[in-house]
Each structure stands twice: as structure tokens, then as C-alpha cells.
Scaffold this motif. Sequence first.
Motif, PDB file in Angstrom:
ATOM      1  N   VAL A  81       0.848  -1.201   0.000  1.00  0.00           N
ATOM      2  CA  VAL A  81       0.000   0.000   0.000  1.00  0.00           C
ATOM      3  C   VAL A  81       0.881   1.247   0.000  1.00  0.00           C
ATOM      4  CG1 VAL A  81      -1.615   1.360   1.371  1.00  0.00           C
ATOM      5  CG2 VAL A  81      -1.988  -1.096   1.101  1.00  0.00           C
ATOM      6  N   ALA A  82       1.907   1.241   0.848  1.00  0.00           N
ATOM      7  CA  ALA A  82       2.776   2.418   0.964  1.00  0.00           C
ATOM      8  C   ALA A  82       3.595   2.654  -0.303  1.00  0.00           C
ATOM      9  CB  ALA A  82       3.697   2.258   2.168  1.00  0.00           C
ATOM     10  N   THR A  83       4.173   1.589  -0.837  1.00  0.00           N
ATOM     11  CA  THR A  83       5.056   1.759  -1.996  1.00  0.00           C
ATOM     12  C   THR A  83       4.270   2.026  -3.282  1.00  0.00           C
ATOM     13  OG1 THR A  83       5.144  -0.658  -2.305  1.00  0.00           O
ATOM     14  CG2 THR A  83       6.900   0.363  -1.005  1.00  0.00           C
ATOM     15  N   SER A  84       3.157   1.342  -3.477  1.00  0.00           N
ATOM     16  CA  SER A  84       2.392   1.538  -4.720  1.00  0.00           C
ATOM     17  C   SER A  84       1.741   2.908  -4.776  1.00  0.00           C
ATOM     18  CB  SER A  84       1.341   0.440  -4.879  1.00  0.00           C
ATOM     19  OG  SER A  84       0.401   0.490  -3.828  1.00  0.00           O
ATOM     20  N   ASN A  85       1.515   3.504  -3.611  1.00  0.00           N
ATOM     21  CA  ASN A  85       0.927   4.846  -3.575  1.00  0.00           C
ATOM     22  C   ASN A  85       1.969   5.944  -3.375  1.00  0.00           C
ATOM     23  OD1 ASN A  85      -2.237   4.720  -3.551  1.00  0.00           O
ATOM     24  ND2 ASN A  85      -1.551   2.986  -2.315  1.00  0.00           N
ATOM     25  N   ASN A  86       3.235   5.544  -3.348  1.00  0.00           N
ATOM     26  CA  ASN A  86       4.345   6.503  -3.228  1.00  0.00           C
ATOM     27  C   ASN A  86       4.137   7.495  -2.092  1.00  0.00           C
ATOM     28  OD1 ASN A  86       5.880   5.583  -5.550  1.00  0.00           O
ATOM     29  ND2 ASN A  86       4.243   6.456  -6.804  1.00  0.00           N
ATOM     30  N   ILE A  87       3.780   6.979  -0.920  1.00  0.00           N
ATOM     31  CA  ILE A  87       3.557   7.892   0.201  1.00  0.00           C
ATOM     32  C   ILE A  87       4.883   8.531   0.620  1.00  0.00           C
ATOM     33  CG2 ILE A  87       1.537   6.635   1.046  1.00  0.00           C
ATOM     34  CD1 ILE A  87       3.350   5.653   3.349  1.00  0.00           C
ATOM     35  N   ASN A  88       4.798   9.749   1.113  1.00  0.00           N
ATOM     36  CA  ASN A  88       5.979  10.470   1.570  1.00  0.00           C
ATOM     37  C   ASN A  88       6.262  10.084   3.024  1.00  0.00           C
ATOM     38  OD1 ASN A  88       6.065  11.899  -0.879  1.00  0.00           O
ATOM     39  ND2 ASN A  88       4.612  13.423  -0.091  1.00  0.00           N
ATOM     40  N   ILE A  89       7.375   9.412   3.253  1.00  0.00           N
ATOM     41  CA  ILE A  89       7.682   8.947   4.599  1.00  0.00           C
ATOM     42  C   ILE A  89       9.185   8.941   4.835  1.00  0.00           C
ATOM     43  CG2 ILE A  89       7.598   6.526   3.850  1.00  0.00           C
ATOM     44  CD1 ILE A  89       6.551   5.847   6.708  1.00  0.00           C
ATOM     45  N   ASN A  90       9.596   9.432   5.988  1.00  0.00           N
ATOM     46  CA  ASN A  90      10.990   9.341   6.423  1.00  0.00           C
ATOM     47  C   ASN A  90      11.075   8.288   7.524  1.00  0.00           C
ATOM     48  OD1 ASN A  90      11.479  11.437   4.689  1.00  0.00           O
ATOM     49  ND2 ASN A  90      12.087  12.917   6.254  1.00  0.00           N
ATOM     50  N   LEU A  91      11.791   7.210   7.256  1.00  0.00           N
ATOM     51  CA  LEU A  91      11.934   6.123   8.214  1.00  0.00           C
ATOM     52  C   LEU A  91      13.190   6.305   9.060  1.00  0.00           C
ATOM     53  CD1 LEU A  91      10.978   3.192   5.817  1.00  0.00           C
ATOM     54  CD2 LEU A  91       9.519   4.259   7.536  1.00  0.00           C
ATOM     55  N   PHE A  92      13.209   5.677  10.198  1.00  0.00           N
ATOM     56  CA  PHE A  92      14.340   5.727  11.128  1.00  0.00           C
ATOM     57  C   PHE A  92      14.732   7.168  11.465  1.00  0.00           C
ATOM     58  CE2 PHE A  92      14.618   1.724   8.765  1.00  0.00           C
ATOM     59  CZ  PHE A  92      14.557   0.820   9.821  1.00  0.00           C
ATOM     60  N   GLU A  93      13.705   7.950  11.728  1.00  0.00           N
ATOM     61  CA  GLU A  93      13.883   9.344  12.140  1.00  0.00           C
ATOM     62  C   GLU A  93      12.989   9.593  13.354  1.00  0.00           C
ATOM     63  OE1 GLU A  93      13.423  13.886  10.318  1.00  0.00           O
ATOM     64  OE2 GLU A  93      13.456  12.166   8.968  1.00  0.00           O
ATOM     65  N   THR A  94      13.570  10.106  14.427  1.00  0.00           N
ATOM     66  CA  THR A  94      12.860  10.229  15.697  1.00  0.00           C
ATOM     67  C   THR A  94      12.541  11.683  16.018  1.00  0.00           C
ATOM     68  OG1 THR A  94      13.982   8.269  16.561  1.00  0.00           O
ATOM     69  CG2 THR A  94      12.961   9.736  18.185  1.00  0.00           C
ATOM     70  N   VAL A  95      11.280  11.955  16.326  1.00  0.00           N
ATOM     71  CA  VAL A  95      10.874  13.298  16.757  1.00  0.00           C
ATOM     72  C   VAL A  95      11.411  13.547  18.162  1.00  0.00           C
ATOM     73  CG1 VAL A  95       8.910  14.751  17.378  1.00  0.00           C
ATOM     74  CG2 VAL A  95       8.818  13.345  15.305  1.00  0.00           C
ATOM     75  N   THR A  96      12.048  14.686  18.354  1.00  0.00           N
ATOM     76  CA  THR A  96      12.613  15.021  19.669  1.00  0.00           C
ATOM     77  C   THR A  96      11.839  16.133  20.371  1.00  0.00           C
ATOM     78  OG1 THR A  96      14.189  16.489  18.554  1.00  0.00           O
ATOM     79  CG2 THR A  96      14.934  14.246  19.079  1.00  0.00           C
ATOM     80  N   THR A  97      11.453  17.177  19.641  1.00  0.00           N
ATOM     81  CA  THR A  97      10.702  18.271  20.259  1.00  0.00           C
ATOM     82  C   THR A  97       9.633  18.793  19.312  1.00  0.00           C
ATOM     83  OG1 THR A  97      12.256  19.970  19.481  1.00  0.00           O
ATOM     84  CG2 THR A  97      12.656  19.026  21.679  1.00  0.00           C
ATOM     85  N   ILE A  98       8.534  19.262  19.910  1.00  0.00           N
ATOM     86  CA  ILE A  98       7.452  19.911  19.162  1.00  0.00           C
ATOM     87  C   ILE A  98       7.063  21.175  19.909  1.00  0.00           C
ATOM     88  CG2 ILE A  98       5.097  19.704  18.284  1.00  0.00           C
ATOM     89  CD1 ILE A  98       5.439  16.695  18.293  1.00  0.00           C
ATOM     90  N   SER A  99       6.964  22.278  19.190  1.00  0.00           N
ATOM     91  CA  SER A  99       6.546  23.532  19.831  1.00  0.00           C
ATOM     92  C   SER A  99       5.589  24.273  18.896  1.00  0.00           C
ATOM     93  CB  SER A  99       7.753  24.417  20.151  1.00  0.00           C
ATOM     94  OG  SER A  99       8.468  24.744  18.976  1.00  0.00           O
ATOM     95  N   LYS A 100       4.699  25.045  19.503  1.00  0.00           N
ATOM     96  CA  LYS A 100       3.758  25.820  18.701  1.00  0.00           C
ATOM     97  C   LYS A 100       4.274  27.239  18.552  1.00  0.00           C
ATOM     98  CE  LYS A 100      -1.112  26.497  17.825  1.00  0.00           C
ATOM     99  NZ  LYS A 100      -2.494  26.092  18.146  1.00  0.00           N
ATOM    100  N   GLU A 101       4.290  27.726  17.322  1.00  0.00           N
ATOM    101  CA  GLU A 101       4.774  29.071  17.017  1.00  0.00           C
ATOM    102  C   GLU A 101       3.657  29.814  16.291  1.00  0.00           C
ATOM    103  OE1 GLU A 101       7.792  30.044  17.936  1.00  0.00           O
ATOM    104  OE2 GLU A 101       8.504  28.075  18.627  1.00  0.00           O
ATOM    105  N   HIS A 102       2.886  30.595  17.043  1.00  0.00           N
ATOM    106  CA  HIS A 102       1.774  31.353  16.462  1.00  0.00           C
ATOM    107  C   HIS A 102       0.765  30.391  15.822  1.00  0.00           C
ATOM    108  CE1 HIS A 102       4.111  34.866  17.416  1.00  0.00           C
ATOM    109  NE2 HIS A 102       5.117  34.447  16.659  1.00  0.00           N
ATOM    110  N   ASN A 103       0.652  30.383  14.501  1.00  0.00           N
ATOM    111  CA  ASN A 103      -0.353  29.553  13.843  1.00  0.00           C
ATOM    112  C   ASN A 103       0.249  28.323  13.155  1.00  0.00           C
ATOM    113  OD1 ASN A 103       0.982  31.010  11.910  1.00  0.00           O
ATOM    114  ND2 ASN A 103      -0.833  31.357  10.616  1.00  0.00           N
ATOM    115  N   TYR A 104       1.455  27.933  13.553  1.00  0.00           N
ATOM    116  CA  TYR A 104       2.065  26.717  12.996  1.00  0.00           C
ATOM    117  C   TYR A 104       2.907  26.038  14.077  1.00  0.00           C
ATOM    118  CZ  TYR A 104       6.472  29.306  12.566  1.00  0.00           C
ATOM    119  OH  TYR A 104       7.610  30.030  12.832  1.00  0.00           O
ATOM    120  N   PHE A 105       3.450  24.879  13.735  1.00  0.00           N
ATOM    121  CA  PHE A 105       4.240  24.095  14.684  1.00  0.00           C
ATOM    122  C   PHE A 105       5.658  23.895  14.155  1.00  0.00           C
ATOM    123  CE2 PHE A 105      -0.160  22.874  15.180  1.00  0.00           C
ATOM    124  CZ  PHE A 105      -0.341  22.878  16.555  1.00  0.00           C
ATOM    125  N   LYS A 106       6.610  23.889  15.068  1.00  0.00           N
ATOM    126  CA  LYS A 106       7.991  23.532  14.740  1.00  0.00           C
ATOM    127  C   LYS A 106       8.263  22.150  15.309  1.00  0.00           C
ATOM    128  CE  LYS A 106      11.346  26.446  14.844  1.00  0.00           C
ATOM    129  NZ  LYS A 106      12.357  27.472  15.261  1.00  0.00           N
TER     130      LYS A 106
END
Length: 321
Positions: A81-106
Amino acid sequence: MKDVLIIGGGPIGIACALECKKRNWNYLIIEKGALTNSLFNYPKNMTFFSTSEKLEIDDIPFISKNPKPNRDEALEYYRRVATSNNININLFETVTTISKEHNYFKVSTDKHEYETKKIILATGFYDIPNLLNIPGEDLPKVTHYYKEAHPYAMQDIVVVGASNSSVDAALEIYRKGGNVTMIIRGEAIGERVKYWVRPDIINRIKEGSINAYFNSEITEIKTKELTFKSPEGLKTIPNDFVIALTGYKPNFDLLNQIGIALSNDDKKLPEYDKDTMETNIQGVYLAGVICGGMETHKWFIENSRIHAKQIAKHIESTLAV
């Protein structure tokens, strides 16, 4: 700037990506492990409780040669499903921080930094085990995950728990020649154990092929033995390996970091709108098992795959403004 950043590349994360792709949104999945990492880490011989059509996403047929598909068939299905639909995905990458900046997120990871208008958390619950918190739990002989039975042949094995995973491990190891003892906090094998497996484990215990101690808890693990508390008092038995399948929990640290409200009881239920899946943080959505907090038995692929469409519908209305 991304329109949507999806954290978690399991079946529900992939379903969310497909909804984004239909709408030509600029989206990306970030997954800290392999594609469908939780499924990949399931036992090799695991069979799903559900039939294949209940595991389908986006009406893409899942054809299985078995009445109930196994782990390998599920990996093949979601990978295709993932490969045939060419989904955009970064594997083996870990989210470390999330912050809200006005009307978007970093969003920062161990590899990149991103800016996004919306975030979907589809991180599941399989990465952080519930610990026993006893002496010896950090010994190399102790694991909170079970892959296959072969390494445990001709060894003294303790399996902790009475859930589906514990029962499957105990039966497989017994049939591969391991001497299996189950130590179970409750008074019986779990009621949610697969209906075709539960009689098997009960009969193996009754006949003495698998030892089982109910209403019992391990108190200490040593190199060649362990001690546990039972209704008859403390007992010590020989032991080579401990497989502690005591369940898992979501990444609450990530939820807390974003500011998602959790209930003040042991369930730690996150706050979200059941129609839109948006949390108390505007622009942040939950999808899949993570919605249940510590009640990890409530959400599965079967009943949470609808989250993708609910979320996409709401995001569509807000991005159009």
C-alpha cells in the motif's frame, strides 16, 4: 512549510497519508523505526484476531491465504500500500521536540527540523513496555518482547502475564521444547485471549505441560533463578530467561510536551473531540491506539482506521479558511 506532519508510520499513519495525498496536501510521515514498526516487532508467527477485510485501509483489498492473516501477510500488505501509492515517509527518524509558534508548529527530529500547519499523532503504544520495577529486571536474560521460540528450547522459561501475547509465547516455547512457567497476577487466563487459543493454554496448564501460578508476582530475578510471591508464600525456581509481556504504553512524554491534556486517573486518557479527533491543542490530532491512553485494548486497526477520514475532513475545512 508542510500542511500536515504525521508522526507514526503504522497502518493508521499510512491511512492518514493516503487521505492527505488525495487532497494534494504537502504532507510527510515521520517514523522512528521501520515501516509499520510495531507490526514488524510482533512475534514472527502471530495471527491476527480479525479477518483481512477488517485490516484494510482506504478500501484497498487485503487478500490472505488464511482465514485470519498473519504478521508476514500484514507486513506485505501495508508495505505494498505504501510503496504503490508513493507515500511520503521518512523512516528511522525520531521526533525530539514539538513547539507551537503562532499559527504553525515547529518539529525537530534527530535529523531535520520542520514547520507544519497541522500535526497528526499516530504513534501507537508498542515502544514503551510496562516495567515490573523489581530487582534484576535489567539483567540480559529479561525481555519485554517476544519474537520466536527457538532460542528458548531446552531452557527454563518464565512468561509473565496472561494476555494474547503471553499465551502465544508460552504455547510456542512449550512446543519447541522449553520448560515453561507462567506467573500471572490475576486469577485466570485473560478473557480477551483469542477464542481458538484459550482452551489450548487452559488444557496445557491442567495437564501439567505448562506450569502456571495465579495470583502471583515476581519479587526478584537473579542470574539462574527467580523468586515470586504466591498465595502459598514466596517461591524460588530455576530460571534461564524471563519474558515479561506485561503490556505497553503510549509516549506520554510527547503528549505532555505538546500540551495535550490527560485524565488524572490511571487511564491517562488524552483529550480529543471524538468527531474530529482534534485535541485540546488546536491543529493537533490523534489517530489510532494512542486515543485510548493506558487502555490499549480499546483501539485496533479495525476500529480506528476511520480516524483518517475524520481528521482529513476536519483539516480540509480549516485549511480552506
